[in-house]
Motif scaffolding. Structure first.
Motif, PDB file in Angstrom:
ATOM      1  N   SER A  26       0.822  -1.204   0.000  1.00  0.00           N
ATOM      2  CA  SER A  26       0.000   0.000   0.000  1.00  0.00           C
ATOM      3  C   SER A  26       0.861   1.260   0.000  1.00  0.00           C
ATOM      4  O   SER A  26       1.662   1.480   0.920  1.00  0.00           O
ATOM      5  N   ALA A  83      -0.191   4.245   0.452  1.00  0.00           N
ATOM      6  CA  ALA A  83      -0.633   5.098   1.558  1.00  0.00           C
ATOM      7  C   ALA A  83       0.067   4.713   2.857  1.00  0.00           C
ATOM      8  O   ALA A  83       0.501   5.582   3.623  1.00  0.00           O
ATOM      9  N   ILE A 105      -6.689   2.366   5.153  1.00  0.00           N
ATOM     10  CA  ILE A 105      -6.463   3.788   4.917  1.00  0.00           C
ATOM     11  C   ILE A 105      -6.001   4.434   6.230  1.00  0.00           C
ATOM     12  O   ILE A 105      -6.679   4.300   7.255  1.00  0.00           O
TER      13      ILE A 105
END
Length: 332
Positions: free
Chosen positions: A27, A29, A60
């Motif tokens: 990821s 993020a 997230i």
């Protein structure tokens, strides 16, 4: 090797998903968050953190939280755990300037208590990252709410604490005074290097042993990896599988060539019972046909070869996965 997002997705669908030996963090993020947290934390020698949420089929991170000087960062888990998207958190242990590069330290025993008491309300698992130097640690818990309050205390009494290593020299009053002066002058690293050069490494090993011991006693999963901006491979340190591979029983399903993973945004009702979805009435995908159902219409699991992936295409191999009632009937 399974990615973290895929593993979490499997856990949401089937809590008894087998424990992997490795997890790959790809990821962007999360990697960007780890980079920012570590840089800010080590520069100021203050813990930093961020809460983690499951949103749009992936983890997230929330905004960066800065701790106060010489205290642990307050992640507000006592309130955050009620958020229906909350799955855990990430925080730093900035020991590089305090003890040197060998002192890469994962979760503390105090972290366990905070996580134990404030387990995500909407998920049967939680993720807790700790960043220290270039090391990335992950503690993954399952079924904490079913264990009650006592097991953590029992486990902590049977596992040697890591802090004994650094506390022992302070029993000498003169040494304690010298250390206090080094702290005030921001020369802690020099103090350890000159007086106790082996303690940073011994402290890191004691912390690793403590976390492996606690994870084993509590049936948690403990992983460690080295930071890499292209992707982080987390190796499981806890020796036992929380869940072993499920037995392959019945006919093995295989998705049709035309089967595809339906996007969450395209479904407002269960494909079977037609009940409308909401924040508390959640969506689940059948790994064989790719359609979206509610929990009750996908209560079964079955062996699926080359199951569908949320990222498109298929995942090689056979795995016992969540399937809808119709697909389940085909393997009996």
């Amino acid at each position: 090797m399974q990615t973290l997002d895929d593993y979490v997705s499997d856990l949401i669908d089937v809590n008894s998903t087998p424990t992997p030996g490795r997890i790959l963090v790809l990821s962007r993020a999360l990697i960007d968050l780890f980079t920012a947290l570590t840089a800010q934390s080590e520069n100021r020698i203050i813990e930093h953190g961020a809460n983690l949420f499951w949103r749009n089929d992936r983890i997230i991170p929330g905004g960066i939280i800065t701790g106060q000087s010489k205290t642990a960062v307050d992640m507000d888990t006592k309130n955050m755990f009620r958020n229906h998207e909350y799955v855990g958190d990430c925080h730093t242990h900035p020991y590089l300037k305090k003890m040197g590069p060998e002192a890469m330290v994962g979760p503390s025993s105090g972290d366990y208590m905070e996580w134990w008491l404030n387990h995500p309300a909407n998920f049967p698992f939680s993720l807790h990252f700790v960043l220290s130097g270039d090391a990335v640690f992950l503690l993954l818990t399952r079924d904490v709410t079913r264990l009650g309050d006592k097991p953590l205390g029992v486990a902590q009494r049977t596992v040697a604490p890591d802090t004994a290593i650094i506390n022992e020299p302070m029993h000498d009053l003169e040494t304690s005074e010298v250390y206090s002066k080094a702290q005030a002058a921001n020369k802690e690293r020099d103090f350890w290097k000159i007086n106790f050069p082996n303690i940073p490494r011994e402290f890191a090993q004691a912390n690793l042993d403590m976390n492996i011991g606690l994870a084993t006693a509590l049936s948690f999963e403990y992983y460690r990896g080295k930071f890499n901006s292209d992707g982080i491979i987390l190796e499981r340190q806890s020796p036992e599988e929380v869940y072993g591979p499920a037995a392959i029983v019945g006919k093995t399903l295989r998705p049709l060539p035309t089967a595809t993973w339906i996007s969450d945004s395209r479904a407002s009702r269960c494909s079977s019972c037609k009940r409308s979805f909401s924040m508390t009435f959640r969506k689940h995908h059948c790994r064989n046909c790719g359609l979206i159902f509610c929990d009750q219409c996908t209560i079964h699991t079955a062996p699926v070869r080359n199951r569908l992936s949320r990222w498109g295409g298929n995942i090689d191999g056979v795995k016992v996965a969540r399937v809808c009632d119709k697909c389940y009937s085909m393997c009996r």
